[in-house]
Write an enzyme that holds these catalytic residues in place. Structure first.
Site, PDB file in Angstrom:
ATOM      1  N   VAL A  61       0.852  -2.618   8.558  1.00 25.61           N
ATOM      2  CA  VAL A  61       0.581  -1.509   7.640  1.00 25.61           C
ATOM      3  C   VAL A  61       0.946  -0.178   8.292  1.00 25.61           C
ATOM      4  O   VAL A  61       1.566   0.686   7.671  1.00 25.61           O
ATOM      5  CB  VAL A  61      -0.911  -1.507   7.208  1.00 25.61           C
ATOM      6  CG1 VAL A  61      -1.278  -0.231   6.478  1.00 25.61           C
ATOM      7  CG2 VAL A  61      -1.220  -2.715   6.344  1.00 25.61           C
ATOM      8  N   ASP A  62       0.577  -0.019   9.546  1.00 24.88           N
ATOM      9  CA  ASP A  62       0.827   1.220  10.275  1.00 24.88           C
ATOM     10  C   ASP A  62       2.323   1.555  10.303  1.00 24.88           C
ATOM     11  O   ASP A  62       2.735   2.672   9.969  1.00 24.88           O
ATOM     12  CB  ASP A  62       0.277   1.077  11.695  1.00 24.88           C
ATOM     13  CG  ASP A  62       0.189   2.384  12.465  1.00 24.88           C
ATOM     14  OD1 ASP A  62       0.252   3.459  11.855  1.00 24.88           O
ATOM     15  OD2 ASP A  62       0.025   2.307  13.696  1.00 24.88           O
ATOM     16  N   ILE A 101       0.822  -1.216   0.000  1.00 24.22           N
ATOM     17  CA  ILE A 101       0.000   0.000   0.000  1.00 24.22           C
ATOM     18  C   ILE A 101       0.855   1.264   0.000  1.00 24.22           C
ATOM     19  O   ILE A 101       0.430   2.300  -0.506  1.00 24.22           O
ATOM     20  CB  ILE A 101      -1.010   0.005   1.169  1.00 24.22           C
ATOM     21  CG1 ILE A 101      -2.113   1.043   0.887  1.00 24.22           C
ATOM     22  CG2 ILE A 101      -0.323   0.220   2.511  1.00 24.22           C
ATOM     23  CD1 ILE A 101      -3.362   0.858   1.691  1.00 24.22           C
ATOM     24  N   GLY A 152      -4.697  -8.269  10.372  1.00 22.61           N
ATOM     25  CA  GLY A 152      -3.363  -8.650  10.829  1.00 22.61           C
ATOM     26  C   GLY A 152      -3.401  -9.030  12.297  1.00 22.61           C
ATOM     27  O   GLY A 152      -4.119  -9.948  12.701  1.00 22.61           O
ATOM     28  N   TYR A 182      -4.893  -7.800  14.672  1.00 20.81           N
ATOM     29  CA  TYR A 182      -6.208  -7.713  15.317  1.00 20.81           C
ATOM     30  C   TYR A 182      -7.074  -8.943  15.057  1.00 20.81           C
ATOM     31  O   TYR A 182      -8.182  -9.043  15.582  1.00 20.81           O
ATOM     32  CB  TYR A 182      -6.932  -6.442  14.900  1.00 20.81           C
ATOM     33  CG  TYR A 182      -6.350  -5.173  15.511  1.00 20.81           C
ATOM     34  CD1 TYR A 182      -5.211  -5.182  16.310  1.00 20.81           C
ATOM     35  CD2 TYR A 182      -6.942  -3.955  15.283  1.00 20.81           C
ATOM     36  CE1 TYR A 182      -4.691  -4.022  16.857  1.00 20.81           C
ATOM     37  CE2 TYR A 182      -6.428  -2.775  15.826  1.00 20.81           C
ATOM     38  CZ  TYR A 182      -5.302  -2.821  16.619  1.00 20.81           C
ATOM     39  OH  TYR A 182      -4.794  -1.673  17.165  1.00 20.81           O
TER      40      TYR A 182
END
Length: 167
Positions: free
Chosen positions: A32-33, A10, A123, A125
């Site tokens: 991602v974060d 992304i 992910g 979570y």
């Protein structure tokens, strides 16, 4: 609205806005974060710190969304949203759907025409990919938005195949 799927990273997407599956602190993290913060550079973290010092002193609530600069990413903005942790005993699907609709609402306020989403909450979570794909696609399809292109950027072939089957 045009819906597309892409297998990839992304942080390499050229879109008006990319969505960050953030944690409530807005200070970066894993997955991602962490990738968005690392690749986007310190400008993103600087704006997140300002948000924490202002209206989000206790963190960004689950299901909500807020925008910052994209820093060095090939996008104009990063829209941060906090997905819910999956639970077998509590239905949190409305919170997951809200991540998508709130992100599109923020995109509308920015004037963004194209938005790239990851598979939020799948992910660490723990949200099952098939259910996450169903919720994400339904939420985006039903959203009242001026965004003309939504792209789901899936990290691996299995996630791509799951979203493709649901699309």
């Amino acid at each position: 609205m045009k819906l597309t799927l892409v297998q990839g990273d992304i942080t390499q997407q050229r879109a008006d806005a990319i969505v960050n599956a953030a944690n409530s602190s807005l200070m970066g993290g894993g997955g991602v974060d962490g990738a968005i913060h690392r690749r986007g550079g310190p400008e993103i973290l600087e704006e997140c710190r300002k948000l924490r010092a202002g209206q989000y002193g206790k963190g960004l609530p689950t299901g909500r969304a807020v925008a910052t600069t994209a820093g060095r990413l090939p996008a104009r903005w990063v829209i941060h949203t906090v997905g819910p942790v999956h639970s077998r005993s509590e239905d949190r699907s409305a919170l997951l759907a809200s991540c998508y609709t709130e992100s599109l609402r923020v995109a509308d306020t920015l004037g963004a025409a194209s938005v790239a989403f990851p598979a939020i909450s799948t992910g660490i979570y723990g949200w099952p990919m098939d259910d996450a794909a169903r919720i994400a696609l339904e939420a985006v399809r039903q959203a009242d938005t001026a965004v003309t292109e939504v792209r789901f950027v899936l990290f691996d072939a299995a996630a791509y195949a799951t979203f493709e089957a649901r699309l």
